[in-house]
Motif scaffolding. Structure first.
Motif, PDB file in Angstrom:
ATOM      1  N   ALA A  75      -9.381  25.530  22.306  1.00 19.37           N
ATOM      2  CA  ALA A  75      -8.445  25.786  23.404  1.00 19.37           C
ATOM      3  C   ALA A  75      -7.547  26.997  23.184  1.00 19.37           C
ATOM      4  O   ALA A  75      -6.936  27.485  24.134  1.00 19.37           O
ATOM      5  CB  ALA A  75      -7.582  24.547  23.649  1.00 19.37           C
ATOM      6  N   CYS A  77      -4.665  29.266  23.024  1.00 15.57           N
ATOM      7  CA  CYS A  77      -3.268  29.157  23.451  1.00 15.57           C
ATOM      8  C   CYS A  77      -3.006  27.904  24.271  1.00 15.57           C
ATOM      9  O   CYS A  77      -1.849  27.548  24.509  1.00 15.57           O
ATOM     10  CB  CYS A  77      -2.850  30.399  24.228  1.00 15.57           C
ATOM     11  N   GLY A  78      -4.062  27.239  24.740  1.00 16.81           N
ATOM     12  CA  GLY A  78      -3.894  25.986  25.466  1.00 16.81           C
ATOM     13  C   GLY A  78      -3.608  26.127  26.946  1.00 16.81           C
ATOM     14  O   GLY A  78      -3.332  25.132  27.621  1.00 16.81           O
ATOM     15  N   CYS A  82      -3.296  23.175  29.851  1.00 19.14           N
ATOM     16  CA  CYS A  82      -2.000  23.001  30.517  1.00 19.14           C
ATOM     17  C   CYS A  82      -2.145  23.026  32.034  1.00 19.14           C
ATOM     18  O   CYS A  82      -1.438  22.309  32.747  1.00 19.14           O
ATOM     19  CB  CYS A  82      -1.029  24.091  30.073  1.00 19.14           C
ATOM     20  N   ALA A  95      -6.063  19.239  24.289  1.00 19.41           N
ATOM     21  CA  ALA A  95      -6.388  20.597  23.856  1.00 19.41           C
ATOM     22  C   ALA A  95      -6.644  20.554  22.359  1.00 19.41           C
ATOM     23  O   ALA A  95      -5.835  20.015  21.600  1.00 19.41           O
ATOM     24  CB  ALA A  95      -5.243  21.554  24.175  1.00 19.41           C
ATOM     25  N   ASP A  97      -8.259  22.626  18.702  1.00 17.11           N
ATOM     26  CA  ASP A  97      -8.640  23.875  18.046  1.00 17.11           C
ATOM     27  C   ASP A  97      -8.422  23.690  16.545  1.00 17.11           C
ATOM     28  O   ASP A  97      -8.157  22.569  16.087  1.00 17.11           O
ATOM     29  CB  ASP A  97      -7.832  25.059  18.587  1.00 17.11           C
ATOM     30  N   MET A 105      -0.497  25.873  20.804  1.00 18.01           N
ATOM     31  CA  MET A 105      -0.816  25.028  21.952  1.00 18.01           C
ATOM     32  C   MET A 105       0.356  24.110  22.279  1.00 18.01           C
ATOM     33  O   MET A 105       0.696  23.905  23.452  1.00 18.01           O
ATOM     34  CB  MET A 105      -2.063  24.187  21.658  1.00 18.01           C
ATOM     35  N   THR A 106       0.972  23.566  21.246  1.00 15.63           N
ATOM     36  CA  THR A 106       2.100  22.659  21.441  1.00 15.63           C
ATOM     37  C   THR A 106       3.270  23.375  22.106  1.00 15.63           C
ATOM     38  O   THR A 106       3.926  22.836  23.008  1.00 15.63           O
ATOM     39  CB  THR A 106       2.540  22.066  20.091  1.00 15.63           C
ATOM     40  N   ASN A 108       3.105  26.012  24.068  1.00 12.30           N
ATOM     41  CA  ASN A 108       2.785  26.303  25.464  1.00 12.30           C
ATOM     42  C   ASN A 108       2.834  25.055  26.335  1.00 12.30           C
ATOM     43  O   ASN A 108       3.198  25.131  27.513  1.00 12.30           O
ATOM     44  CB  ASN A 108       1.419  26.988  25.552  1.00 12.30           C
ATOM     45  N   SER A 109       2.502  23.914  25.777  1.00 12.21           N
ATOM     46  CA  SER A 109       2.648  22.679  26.549  1.00 12.21           C
ATOM     47  C   SER A 109       4.125  22.412  26.825  1.00 12.21           C
ATOM     48  O   SER A 109       4.500  21.970  27.917  1.00 12.21           O
ATOM     49  CB  SER A 109       2.009  21.503  25.812  1.00 12.21           C
ATOM     50  N   CYS A 118      -2.167  17.887  21.852  1.00 10.92           N
ATOM     51  CA  CYS A 118      -2.631  19.054  21.106  1.00 10.92           C
ATOM     52  C   CYS A 118      -3.068  18.587  19.728  1.00 10.92           C
ATOM     53  O   CYS A 118      -2.240  18.123  18.935  1.00 10.92           O
ATOM     54  CB  CYS A 118      -1.524  20.097  21.002  1.00 10.92           C
TER      55      CYS A 118
END
Length: 242
Positions: A75, A77-78, A82, A95, A97, A105-106, A108-109, A118
């Motif tokens: 994923a 950047c996720g 999102c 998501a 990776d 990712m976390t 960006n969520s 994530c």
């Protein structure tokens, strides 16, 4: 002119805004993560195909009342995960990776108020996949996971473990996947489809509409386990299997 989906947005440390799946997202990037830390333009057409698959699947009579699980492999950047966080048909949005990518990712969520999970899930780590305890109805997405920049010839080839992970994730009665990749090295990327076939996974090309994708073109395939009837039941088998 259509957006160039062949290259990621320039990697830099900061927050950018992107339109994806009808939503305006704030996306933190991290050049320290290389290609995993950037936004890939191919995510938008991939999201459109995934959204169509999801909307058709949600109407399937066998889908349980609790809903559908959405799993994105590689994923980065996720952002794509999102963008699906508020889909009412989804029970969970996950998501995944490499462990080093999970903090991005976390973040960006958090930036987008997206309630997604994530998790670390390297390709080929089937015990980690099993621990997710996915439900019988699943949409799996793998966007730009065939990318190879030629930066280190000694790095492991991820195609075989990716094929293993996709095959395992599709081992459910109501599971289908979307695989999207801009073609940069045709023999390498087309061989990935053969690896999937060897694992019992059928691929059905959605983009381009005819002919194999050429260098610089985006290829999108729907995937299901060999012998499954789900994509046919959903009215999605327009093209012959690869």
């Amino acid at each position: 002119m259509p957006a160039d989906v062949s290259m990621p947005a320039p990697a830099q440390q900061g927050i950018e805004s992107y339109e994806l799946h009808g939503r305006c997202l704030k996306v933190q990037t991290d050049d320290g993560l290389g290609v995993a830390g950037v936004f890939w333009p191919a995510q938008e057409p991939c999201a459109r195909v995934a959204a169509d698959l999801l909307q058709r699947l949600r109407c399937h009579q066998a889908v349980p009342a609790e809903g559908i699980d959405f799993l994105e492999l590689g994923a980065g950047c996720g952002a794509l995960a999102c963008s699906f966080a508020k889909e009412p048909a989804l029970k969970r949005v996950i998501a995944s990776d490499l462990p080093d990518v999970v903090p991005l990712m976390t973040e960006n969520s958090r930036l987008n108020g997206a309630e997604i999970e994530c998790v670390p899930l390297p390709f080929g780590d089937l015990p980690a996949l099993e621990q997710l305890t996915l439900g019988p109805a699943r949409v799996v997405v793998a966007c730009e996971v065939l990318y190879w920049g030629g930066w280190n010839i000694f790095e492991d080839d991820t195609r075989e473990p990716l094929a293993e992970t996709l095959a395992a994730a599709l081992a459910a009665p109501l599971a289908a996947a979307v695989l999207a990749a801009v073609i940069r090295d045709p023999p390498r990327e087309m061989q990935a489809l053969e690896m999937l076939k060897e694992k019992g996974v059928q691929s059905f090309q959605q983009m381009p509409a005819s002919g194999a994708p050429k260098v610089g073109e985006l290829g999108i395939w729907l995937l299901q386990r060999h012998g499954a009837q789900l994509l046919e039941e959903l009215g999605l088998l327009v093209h012959s299997p690869s």
